[in-house]
Design an enzyme around this catalytic site. Structure first.
Site, PDB file in Angstrom:
ATOM      1  N   ASP A 154     -15.970   9.720  10.415  1.00  0.00           N
ATOM      2  CA  ASP A 154     -14.901   8.795  10.023  1.00  0.00           C
ATOM      3  C   ASP A 154     -13.595   9.555  10.200  1.00  0.00           C
ATOM      4  O   ASP A 154     -13.582  10.786  10.267  1.00  0.00           O
ATOM      5  CB  ASP A 154     -15.081   8.364   8.556  1.00  0.00           C
ATOM      6  CG  ASP A 154     -14.347   7.066   8.244  1.00  0.00           C
ATOM      7  OD1 ASP A 154     -14.998   6.009   8.217  1.00  0.00           O
ATOM      8  OD2 ASP A 154     -13.109   7.104   8.044  1.00  0.00           O
ATOM      9  N   ARG A 189       0.821  -1.213   0.000  1.00  0.00           N
ATOM     10  CA  ARG A 189       0.000   0.000   0.000  1.00  0.00           C
ATOM     11  C   ARG A 189       0.854   1.263   0.000  1.00  0.00           C
ATOM     12  O   ARG A 189       0.530   2.236  -0.679  1.00  0.00           O
ATOM     13  CB  ARG A 189      -0.950  -0.015   1.186  1.00  0.00           C
ATOM     14  CG  ARG A 189      -2.006  -1.093   1.009  1.00  0.00           C
ATOM     15  CD  ARG A 189      -3.046  -1.023   2.062  1.00  0.00           C
ATOM     16  NE  ARG A 189      -4.138  -1.946   1.784  1.00  0.00           N
ATOM     17  CZ  ARG A 189      -5.246  -1.995   2.492  1.00  0.00           C
ATOM     18  NH1 ARG A 189      -5.416  -1.185   3.511  1.00  0.00           N
ATOM     19  NH2 ARG A 189      -6.192  -2.844   2.182  1.00  0.00           N
TER      20      ARG A 189
HETATM   21  C1  LIG Z   1     -14.554  -1.340   7.236  1.00  0.00           C
HETATM   22  S1  LIG Z   1     -15.110   0.324   7.354  1.00  0.00           S
HETATM   23  C2  LIG Z   1     -16.650   0.098   8.212  1.00  0.00           C
HETATM   24  C3  LIG Z   1     -17.756   0.965   7.633  1.00  0.00           C
HETATM   25  C4  LIG Z   1     -19.139   0.730   8.264  1.00  0.00           C
HETATM   26  N1  LIG Z   1     -19.154   1.022   9.675  1.00  0.00           N
HETATM   27  C5  LIG Z   1     -19.617  -0.679   8.009  1.00  0.00           C
HETATM   28  O1  LIG Z   1     -19.655  -1.484   8.937  1.00  0.00           O
HETATM   29  O2  LIG Z   1     -19.943  -0.988   6.859  1.00  0.00           O
HETATM   30  C6  LIG Z   1     -14.028   0.970   8.623  1.00  0.00           C
HETATM   31  C7  LIG Z   1     -13.987   2.484   8.656  1.00  0.00           C
HETATM   32  O3  LIG Z   1     -13.355   2.873   9.887  1.00  0.00           O
HETATM   33  C8  LIG Z   1     -12.613   4.041   9.638  1.00  0.00           C
HETATM   34  N2  LIG Z   1     -11.600   4.212  10.694  1.00  0.00           N
HETATM   35  C9  LIG Z   1     -10.428   3.548  10.855  1.00  0.00           C
HETATM   36  N3  LIG Z   1      -9.774   4.015  11.932  1.00  0.00           N
HETATM   37  C10 LIG Z   1     -10.540   4.983  12.476  1.00  0.00           C
HETATM   38  C11 LIG Z   1     -10.394   5.843  13.602  1.00  0.00           C
HETATM   39  N4  LIG Z   1      -9.306   5.811  14.385  1.00  0.00           N
HETATM   40  N5  LIG Z   1     -11.378   6.726  13.859  1.00  0.00           N
HETATM   41  C12 LIG Z   1     -12.494   6.792  13.059  1.00  0.00           C
HETATM   42  N6  LIG Z   1     -12.676   6.011  11.985  1.00  0.00           N
HETATM   43  C13 LIG Z   1     -11.725   5.113  11.689  1.00  0.00           C
HETATM   44  C14 LIG Z   1     -12.026   3.808   8.255  1.00  0.00           C
HETATM   45  O4  LIG Z   1     -11.628   5.011   7.635  1.00  0.00           O
HETATM   46  C15 LIG Z   1     -13.168   3.092   7.534  1.00  0.00           C
HETATM   47  O5  LIG Z   1     -13.964   3.996   6.800  1.00  0.00           O
END
Ligand SMILES: C[S@@+](CC[C@H](N)C(=O)[O-])C[C@H]1O[C@@H](n2cnc3c(N)ncnc32)[C@H](O)[C@@H]1O
Length: 303
Positions: free
Chosen positions: A174, A63
């Protein structure tokens, strides 16, 4: 017809449609020394709270190689210097967050949760005689590209249309600024909106150019904001009835997971509900949430 019924019809005509696979590269990939790996891990952990495990080193190399190429850097040591010293380091941290996070999501992902919300959670919250307000406050705490908060908005709009005098407020957040910008546009390819039942697609989306856009009346009910779950968000937020914090805790170590859950406890009102992802659980966690259903919890009314 209830949302749950519409969704069960939809899933029988739907093949699922997963997001595209992992990011890979076909170009030259520079080596990463152990020292560079440990330093990058530390930087990522400090910034986002996500722990990159040893076996994910190759994924990280893949990545970040794209970032090196984009910036014209030869080695990961150069990259480390760049994120520490360059005037563009702030922008690069945004790129780094995007490179290491996974944004996979879907409309009405884990449909059982929306069924529980409609059949159990909303009626319970609205029958609470101690409520002083008829506004339900809901937070999608890792909202990715918007599919989760817009699904919640549809669910709430449909349910509350049948309950006179009730409103909702929906916060979606997010850590990734890039993904939040995409979420705000509310534009989705046809395959992305496949899980949305046809009558709701017609009601809440505009079609044009082979893509679908969330109608302004629905979009304006969602407030998008950048919130890093690793930081002290509980100082600025409070009084939520429902929190969806799904499929993000899996990226944190146990200690950080516990801290995030404790902060969610703090910002939920007594009697409020917490939804985690299906592979996430409060099992072994000392915070006294009541178990409601798999990955669904409630803060006791007397807490
Ligand atoms: C796999 S997605 C989940 C999206 C949605 N909640 C779902 O279940 O379909 C994970 C998300 O968490 C966000 N994320 C990762 N670390 C984070 C943090 N420290 N604070 C807030 N969001 C975070 C990522 O940017 C990503 O958009």
């Amino acid at each position: 017809m209830s949302l749950a019924n519409l969704m069960s019809r939809q899933s029988s005509t739907n093949s699922g449609g997963d997001a595209p696979g992992q990011k890979t590269t076909m170009f030259f990939t520079p080596p990463m020394t152990d020292r560079e790996f440990q330093e990058l891990r530390r930087r990522i952990f400090d910034e986002i709270g996500i722990e990159i495990r040893e076996h994910k080193k190759h994924l990280l190399i893949n990545r970040l190689s794209k970032r090196l190429r984009h910036l014209g850097l030869q080695t990961f040591s150069d990259y480390l210097k760049f994120i520490e010293q360059s005037p563009q380091r702030r922008q690069e941290m945004i790129e780094l967050v995007d490179a290491v996070t996974t944004n996979k999501t879907d409309f009405f992902r884990e449909p059982k949760h929306f069924e529980i919300l409609e059949r159990q959670v909303l009626p319970d919250l609205m029958s609470d005689r101690r409520r002083s307000s008829r506004t339900l406050r809901v937070w999608s705490a890792a909202s990715s590209s918007g599919e989760e908060p817009y699904s919640l908005a549809i669910c709430l709009a449909e349910y509350l249309a049948r309950q006179a005098g009730w409103k909702y407020e929906l916060l979606a957040s997010d850590i990734s600024e890039t993904i939040l910008r995409a979420a705000v546009t509310g534009i989705y390819a046809e395959e992305k909106v496949r899980p949305v039942p046809a009558p709701l697609l017609r009601k809440y989306f505009l079609k044009g150019d082979g893509r679908f856009k969330v109608k302004p009346e629905l979009a304006q009910t969602v407030t998008f904001k950048k919130i890093n779950l690793k930081l002290d968000f509980q100082r600025a937020l409070s009084g939520f009835d429902v929190i969806f914090c799904r499929n993000v805790l899996i990226y944190f170590n146990r200690e950080s997971q516990h801290e995030i859950i404790a902060k969610h406890w703090h910002v939920l009102r007594p009697g409020g509900y917490l939804f985690l992802g299906h592979s996430e659980t409060l099992h072994g966690c000392s915070i006294p949430f009541e178990y409601i259903a798999p990955s669904v919890y409630r803060k006791p009314v007397d807490a």
